[in-house]
Design a protein around this motif. Structure first.
Motif, short mmCIF file in Angstrom:
data_model
loop_
_atom_site.label_atom_id
_atom_site.label_comp_id
_atom_site.label_asym_id
_atom_site.label_seq_id
_atom_site.Cartn_x
_atom_site.Cartn_y
_atom_site.Cartn_z
N UNK A 8 0.82 -1.22 0.00
CA UNK A 8 0.00 0.00 0.00
C UNK A 8 0.85 1.27 0.00
N UNK A 9 0.33 2.31 -0.59
CA UNK A 9 1.03 3.59 -0.62
C UNK A 9 1.16 4.15 0.80
N UNK A 10 2.29 4.78 1.12
CA UNK A 10 2.44 5.38 2.46
C UNK A 10 1.62 6.65 2.63
N UNK A 11 1.09 7.21 1.53
CA UNK A 11 0.33 8.46 1.59
C UNK A 11 -1.12 8.14 1.94
N UNK A 12 -1.64 8.79 2.97
CA UNK A 12 -3.00 8.54 3.42
C UNK A 12 -4.05 9.07 2.46
N UNK A 13 -5.29 8.58 2.64
CA UNK A 13 -6.38 8.95 1.74
C UNK A 13 -6.69 10.44 1.76
N UNK A 14 -6.64 11.05 2.94
CA UNK A 14 -6.96 12.48 3.05
C UNK A 14 -5.94 13.32 2.29
N UNK A 15 -4.66 12.98 2.45
CA UNK A 15 -3.62 13.74 1.74
C UNK A 15 -3.71 13.54 0.24
N UNK A 16 -4.03 12.32 -0.19
CA UNK A 16 -4.22 12.06 -1.62
C UNK A 16 -5.40 12.88 -2.15
N UNK A 17 -6.47 12.92 -1.37
CA UNK A 17 -7.65 13.68 -1.78
C UNK A 17 -7.34 15.17 -1.91
N UNK A 18 -6.59 15.71 -0.95
CA UNK A 18 -6.27 17.14 -1.00
C UNK A 18 -5.37 17.46 -2.19
N UNK A 19 -4.39 16.60 -2.46
CA UNK A 19 -3.53 16.82 -3.63
C UNK A 19 -4.36 16.72 -4.90
N UNK A 20 -5.20 15.70 -4.99
CA UNK A 20 -6.04 15.54 -6.17
C UNK A 20 -6.98 16.71 -6.37
#
Length: 228
Positions: free
Chosen positions: A180-192
């Protein structure tokens, strides 16, 4: 939030890097070429269809209609096409970012073979088309709320983009295919969400995919360092 803001700031700061500029120019040129070829194909298809039914609308009208449809498709599909193209050059961005900011990781960044790049690109396009099509009925229901459709598509594409952009950096370092990616879902969502917003702004939408890929690489490195 702080990690995403830092990643974006670092990504924008590296836009003058020659390696990043090369990827930016290649991505923009190929993406625009795809839509230009699509416009030519539409022009020829409309001419052929009008000739087939025996109703000529003239070259000027055909050109106008094909241009209008091409611009509409570019507005709807620019993100999908640009990300699919960028996938083939993503390793160049990852390496450029790591050599500049994380030199100890640059040597371990795995260069993905063409078939793996192609597979990742096709899966990304498939996800984008599928989830946007699934979101379309919801957007239509909310059409009369004015902002409803924009919010629906922003959320859907924020989720998709956040995953794709961080995967570009993670795939070259993951120890196993299912790690799994070390980047959490919230951080991925904010970047996206940030990159989806940039892609809605003319001119900025041309650099947004490359900025996103660089920022995604920074996020992966930041969170890898936080992992025990």
């Amino acid at each position: 939030m702080g990690a995403v803001a830092k990643s974006l700031a670092l990504a924008f700061g590296q836009l003058s890097d020659r390696a990043i500029l090369r990827v930016l120019l290649k991505t923009v040129a190929i993406t625009l070429l795809v839509f230009a070829l699509l416009g030519v194909a539409l022009f020829q298809a409309i001419l052929a269809a009008s000739a087939y039914v025996g109703m000529s609308i003239g070259a000027e009208a055909t050109y106008f209609v094909s241009l209008l449809v091409t611009l509409l498709l570019a507005w709807l599909l620019f993100r999908v096409v640009a990300l699919a193209v960028l996938q083939f050059f993503a390793d160049e961005i990852v390496i450029a970012v790591e050599e500049c900011h994380y030199p100890e990781c640059a040597a371990t960044a795995r260069k993905l073979p063409f078939n793996e790049d192609l597979g990742n690109s096709l899966r990304g396009v498939g996800r984008a088309l599928l989830f946007n099509m699934l979101a379309l009925p919801v957007a239509l229901v909310l059409f009369f709320t004015a902002v409803g459709p924009a919010v629906v598509f922003l959320l859907v594409n924020a989720v998709l983009l956040g995953r794709e952009l961080t995967d570009m950096g993670w795939f070259r370092h993951r120890p196993t295919a299912d790690a799994p990616s070390p980047v959490g879902k919230i951080d991925r969502l904010m970047l996206g969400g940030a990159i989806t917003g940039l892609m809605a702004v003319p001119i900025l939408n041309l650099i947004a995919p490359v900025v996103g890929a660089a920022a995604g690489t920074h996020l992966v490195q930041i969170f890898q360092r936080k992992s025990p």
